[in-house]
Scaffold this motif. Structure first.
Motif, mmCIF file in Angstrom:
data_model
loop_
_atom_site.group_PDB
_atom_site.id
_atom_site.type_symbol
_atom_site.label_atom_id
_atom_site.label_comp_id
_atom_site.label_asym_id
_atom_site.label_seq_id
_atom_site.Cartn_x
_atom_site.Cartn_y
_atom_site.Cartn_z
ATOM 1 N N ALA A 126 0.828 -1.216 0.000
ATOM 2 C CA ALA A 126 0.000 0.000 0.000
ATOM 3 C C ALA A 126 0.860 1.262 0.000
ATOM 4 C CB ALA A 126 -0.924 0.013 1.206
ATOM 5 N N PRO A 127 0.560 2.212 -0.869
ATOM 6 C CA PRO A 127 1.245 3.507 -0.823
ATOM 7 C C PRO A 127 0.964 4.197 0.510
ATOM 8 C CG PRO A 127 -0.011 3.247 -2.860
ATOM 9 C CD PRO A 127 -0.436 2.144 -1.953
ATOM 10 N N LEU A 128 1.868 5.035 0.931
ATOM 11 C CA LEU A 128 1.732 5.698 2.224
ATOM 12 C C LEU A 128 0.393 6.412 2.361
ATOM 13 C CD1 LEU A 128 3.084 6.412 4.914
ATOM 14 C CD2 LEU A 128 4.105 8.404 3.784
ATOM 15 N N GLN A 129 -0.074 7.035 1.285
ATOM 16 C CA GLN A 129 -1.319 7.790 1.358
ATOM 17 C C GLN A 129 -2.549 6.897 1.518
ATOM 18 O OE1 GLN A 129 0.756 7.706 -1.241
ATOM 19 N NE2 GLN A 129 -0.308 7.600 -3.218
ATOM 20 N N GLU A 130 -2.364 5.598 1.352
ATOM 21 C CA GLU A 130 -3.466 4.648 1.511
ATOM 22 C C GLU A 130 -3.473 3.984 2.889
ATOM 23 O OE1 GLU A 130 -5.866 4.166 -0.539
ATOM 24 O OE2 GLU A 130 -5.111 5.273 -2.284
ATOM 25 N N HIS A 131 -2.492 4.291 3.718
ATOM 26 C CA HIS A 131 -2.378 3.604 4.999
ATOM 27 C C HIS A 131 -3.567 3.853 5.918
ATOM 28 C CE1 HIS A 131 2.207 2.560 5.108
ATOM 29 N NE2 HIS A 131 1.597 2.125 4.014
ATOM 30 N N ASP A 132 -4.050 5.079 5.970
ATOM 31 C CA ASP A 132 -5.203 5.373 6.837
ATOM 32 C C ASP A 132 -6.422 4.561 6.419
ATOM 33 O OD1 ASP A 132 -3.849 7.120 8.459
ATOM 34 O OD2 ASP A 132 -4.667 8.943 7.578
ATOM 35 N N ALA A 133 -6.705 4.537 5.138
ATOM 36 C CA ALA A 133 -7.874 3.814 4.646
ATOM 37 C C ALA A 133 -7.716 2.309 4.877
ATOM 38 C CB ALA A 133 -8.089 4.105 3.161
ATOM 39 N N LEU A 134 -6.519 1.791 4.643
ATOM 40 C CA LEU A 134 -6.288 0.368 4.841
ATOM 41 C C LEU A 134 -6.440 -0.002 6.311
ATOM 42 C CD1 LEU A 134 -5.465 -2.430 3.905
ATOM 43 C CD2 LEU A 134 -3.065 -1.694 3.981
#
Length: 205
Positions: A126-134
């Motif tokens: 996961a890209p860093l910007q997707e970490h919250d959503a994941l």
């Protein structure tokens, strides 16, 4: 070449797991893209863990783009082991192009092995910007499964850093007793990743 593929298929169908292991080792030692389909198909049904690991290694020795495309297609298989092995192979390929192929269905798969492999693979890709959503999606899995499954989710939250800690705290505040026990154990691991993961029934209070 057809003869080599036939020999590979025959070797991987032997009753003796040691023979299958040696066949997979040979396929990886002398890689050929013609082996791709046989290796992927065997991953879906191979019962021995060590052989499955060797099959995955052999796949990583083939042309990267060919393997990536074929393994991503395997994520839609109706066979749970095929999905889990495909996810495992993607974690070894470490290609961020696979990230969009990991869906909510994989993260919440009814098969524990598929789900826990999806968690590990997703956090690695996961890209860093997707970490919250994941992390927000994974928090819905708190309380699931036995201690090994729960440890896998905890490790995924550790790998997600601040995003994982935030989602874990949210689960701790809003969850049922089993969820709170799991979330508390996960927070301990987040604060000390080298610590032993354990569930404390007192954490439900």
């Amino acid at each position: 070449m057809t003869n080599l593929v036939t020999q590979l298929a025959s070797g991987l169908s032997q009753m003796d797991p040691s023979a299958r292991l040696q066949t997979a080792l040979t396929a990886g030692t002398y890689p050929d893209d013609a082996f791709l389909e046989v290796l992927v198909e065997r991953c879906a049904i191979e019962p021995d863990f060590s052989v499955r690991e060797m099959l995955t290694w052999a796949l990583t020795r083939l042309s990267h783009d060919l393997v990536l495309e074929r393994v991503i297609a395997e994520l839609d298989s109706p066979i749970a082991q095929a999905r889990s092995q495909a996810l495992h192979t993607l974690s070894k390929l470490r290609d961020v192009r696979a990230w969009p192929a990991i869906t909510m269905a994989h993260l919440h798969d009814t098969d524990d092995e598929v789900a826990r492999t999806a968690w590990r693979t997703a956090t690695g890709l996961a890209p860093l910007q997707e970490h919250d959503a994941l992390a927000g999606e994974l928090k819905h899995e708190f309380g699931r499964g036995d201690v090994d499954v729960q440890r896998s989710l905890a490790r995924a939250m550790v790998d997600l850093g601040d995003s994982g800690e935030k989602a874990t705290r949210e689960a701790l505040l809003a969850g049922a007793p089993r969820v709170r026990i799991h979330a508390s154990a996960t927070l301990r691991l987040i604060h000390d990743p080298e610590a032993t993961f354990y569930l404390d029934p007192g954490d439900e209070l």
